[in-house]
Design a protein around this motif. Structure first.
Motif, short mmCIF file in Angstrom:
data_model
loop_
_atom_site.label_atom_id
_atom_site.label_comp_id
_atom_site.label_asym_id
_atom_site.label_seq_id
_atom_site.Cartn_x
_atom_site.Cartn_y
_atom_site.Cartn_z
N PHE A 139 91.48 -3.09 22.34
CA PHE A 139 91.77 -4.15 21.36
C PHE A 139 90.87 -4.05 20.13
O PHE A 139 90.43 -5.06 19.59
N GLY A 140 90.59 -2.82 19.72
CA GLY A 140 89.71 -2.65 18.57
C GLY A 140 90.26 -1.75 17.49
O GLY A 140 89.93 -1.91 16.32
N ILE A 141 91.11 -0.81 17.86
CA ILE A 141 91.47 0.22 16.88
C ILE A 141 92.36 -0.33 15.77
O ILE A 141 92.37 0.20 14.66
N ARG A 142 93.07 -1.42 16.03
CA ARG A 142 93.92 -1.96 14.96
C ARG A 142 93.09 -2.60 13.85
O ARG A 142 93.61 -2.87 12.76
N ASN A 143 91.81 -2.86 14.11
CA ASN A 143 90.94 -3.45 13.08
C ASN A 143 90.21 -2.41 12.24
O ASN A 143 89.48 -2.77 11.32
N VAL A 144 90.40 -1.14 12.57
CA VAL A 144 89.77 -0.05 11.82
C VAL A 144 90.54 0.17 10.52
O VAL A 144 91.77 0.10 10.49
N THR A 145 89.82 0.45 9.45
CA THR A 145 90.49 0.65 8.16
C THR A 145 91.33 1.91 8.16
O THR A 145 92.50 1.91 7.77
N HIS A 146 90.75 3.03 8.61
CA HIS A 146 91.45 4.32 8.63
C HIS A 146 91.55 4.77 10.10
O HIS A 146 90.62 5.39 10.63
N ILE A 147 92.66 4.45 10.73
CA ILE A 147 92.83 4.76 12.15
C ILE A 147 92.76 6.26 12.40
O ILE A 147 92.20 6.70 13.40
N ASP A 148 93.30 7.04 11.48
CA ASP A 148 93.29 8.49 11.67
C ASP A 148 91.86 9.03 11.71
O ASP A 148 91.55 9.95 12.50
N ARG A 149 90.97 8.48 10.92
CA ARG A 149 89.58 8.93 10.93
C ARG A 149 88.89 8.55 12.24
O ARG A 149 88.09 9.34 12.78
N ALA A 150 89.19 7.36 12.75
CA ALA A 150 88.60 6.94 14.02
C ALA A 150 89.07 7.85 15.16
O ALA A 150 88.28 8.23 16.03
N LEU A 151 90.35 8.21 15.15
CA LEU A 151 90.88 9.10 16.18
C LEU A 151 90.25 10.49 16.08
O LEU A 151 89.93 11.11 17.10
N ALA A 152 90.06 10.96 14.86
CA ALA A 152 89.43 12.27 14.66
C ALA A 152 88.00 12.27 15.17
O ALA A 152 87.53 13.24 15.78
N GLU A 153 87.28 11.16 14.95
CA GLU A 153 85.91 11.05 15.45
C GLU A 153 85.88 10.98 16.97
O GLU A 153 84.99 11.55 17.61
N ALA A 154 86.85 10.28 17.55
CA ALA A 154 86.93 10.23 19.02
C ALA A 154 87.10 11.64 19.58
O ALA A 154 86.44 12.02 20.55
N HIS A 155 87.95 12.41 18.95
CA HIS A 155 88.19 13.79 19.40
C HIS A 155 86.92 14.63 19.24
O HIS A 155 86.57 15.42 20.11
N ARG A 156 86.21 14.43 18.13
CA ARG A 156 85.01 15.23 17.84
C ARG A 156 83.93 15.02 18.89
O ARG A 156 83.30 15.99 19.35
N VAL A 157 83.67 13.78 19.27
CA VAL A 157 82.53 13.51 20.15
C VAL A 157 82.83 13.77 21.62
O VAL A 157 81.92 13.75 22.45
N GLU A 218 104.87 5.77 17.25
CA GLU A 218 104.17 6.18 16.03
C GLU A 218 102.68 6.36 16.29
O GLU A 218 102.07 7.33 15.81
N PHE A 219 102.10 5.44 17.05
CA PHE A 219 100.67 5.56 17.35
C PHE A 219 100.40 6.79 18.23
O PHE A 219 99.40 7.48 18.05
N GLU A 220 101.30 7.07 19.15
CA GLU A 220 101.13 8.28 19.98
C GLU A 220 101.12 9.53 19.11
O GLU A 220 100.33 10.46 19.35
N LYS A 221 101.96 9.56 18.07
CA LYS A 221 101.97 10.71 17.17
C LYS A 221 100.64 10.83 16.41
O LYS A 221 100.16 11.94 16.14
N MET A 222 100.04 9.70 16.08
CA MET A 222 98.73 9.72 15.42
C MET A 222 97.66 10.30 16.34
O MET A 222 96.79 11.05 15.90
N ILE A 223 97.74 9.94 17.62
CA ILE A 223 96.79 10.48 18.60
C ILE A 223 96.96 11.99 18.72
O ILE A 223 95.99 12.75 18.77
N GLN A 224 98.20 12.44 18.75
CA GLN A 224 98.48 13.87 18.81
C GLN A 224 97.99 14.59 17.56
O GLN A 224 97.43 15.68 17.63
N ALA A 225 98.17 13.95 16.40
CA ALA A 225 97.74 14.55 15.13
C ALA A 225 96.23 14.73 15.08
O ALA A 225 95.72 15.61 14.38
#
Length: 249
Positions: A139-157, A218-225
């Motif tokens: 219940f936090g990711i919808r409050n992020v400004t740039h969701i794609d950046r948060a997902l990329a950081e999740a993948h990185r760490v 759509e969100f699943e596609k963002m996770i894949q991206a």
């Protein structure tokens, strides 16, 4: 991106579109306002069902003894406390210090030790690359400004073989139920916010932010991206809430 293009970038804030650089501060103010009543309001808004959703979420994560897990936007500790029972090493992170302070107090009252608490921006984590076995966000990711950046950081760490799990509101696909829920959430939840937390506007934003969040496919596609593989979506109550997952391979 030029300076003029950056200045024109917008982000959703409930039903508003605002300059992207303003969202972090405005969302931060909301969570500072509601931090002390956040968990009480979760019980009231969901009639206690959020506890069952979180239990199910943690069962899907399957935390193991000794694993390093980052619980992002985990401020008040609800998910971290559940995972810590399994012997995992949990780092609780949130961009809002007021939410973290509530979590630290709750952990102390429960006699829970060993949790790490770290103020972090989901879009710009300060952790090294490939250090966590799992990344959770509820219940936090919808409050992020740039969701794609948060997902990329999740993948990185995450380490190779690491897993990503997100619990988030979505749009129920059950006929009839969506209309009932819309009426309840838009008309009653802000009133509950005023009665319990003395803050109607913050809870109006939280409901509106759910409506602006991308649909499950759509969100699943963002996770894949972001680079995650073997992604999966598990709807709850027809998609009112969904568990999204993926692996870093």
């Amino acid at each position: 991106m030029t300076a003029s293009e950056t200045a024109q970038e917008t982000a959703s804030f409930g039903y508003e579109d605002i300059p992207a650089e303003e969202k972090e501060g405005r969302v931060g103010a909301i969570f500072s306002n509601v931090a002390r009543k956040y968990d009480v309001m979760n019980d009231a808004m969901s009639v206690g069902m959020h506890r069952l959703w979180k239990d199910k979420f943690v069962r899907r994560v399957r935390p193991q003894p000794g694993e390093a897990i980052l619980d992002m936007a985990g401020g008040t500790g609800d998910i971290a406390f559940r995972m810590a029972k399994h012997g995992a090493n949990i780092t609780v992170s949130d961009i809002n210090q007021d939410m973290l302070d509530v979590g630290i107090e709750r952990a102390a009252k429960r006699g829970l030790e060993g949790l790490e608490w770290s103020r972090q921006n989901a879009e710009e984590l300060t952790f090294p690359t490939r250090v966590f076995d799992a990344y959770t966000i509820a219940f936090g990711i919808r409050n992020v400004t740039h969701i794609d950046r948060a997902l990329a950081e999740a993948h990185r760490v995450l380490k190779f073989g690491g897993r990503f799990f997100c619990l988030e509101f979505s749009t129920t696909e059950w006929p009839g139920f969506s209309e009932i829920y819309d009426a309840y959430s838009h008309k009653l939840v802000p009133k509950l916010g005023q009665m319990i937390a003395g803050d109607e506007d913050s809870y109006r934003y939280l409901i509106e932010s759910i409506r602006r969040f991308p649909p499950m496919p759509e969100f699943e596609k963002m996770i894949q991206a972001a680079g995650f593989k073997r992604t999966r979506v598990e709807p709850i109550l027809g998609g009112l809430v969904a568990i999204h997952s993926g692996w870093k391979v």
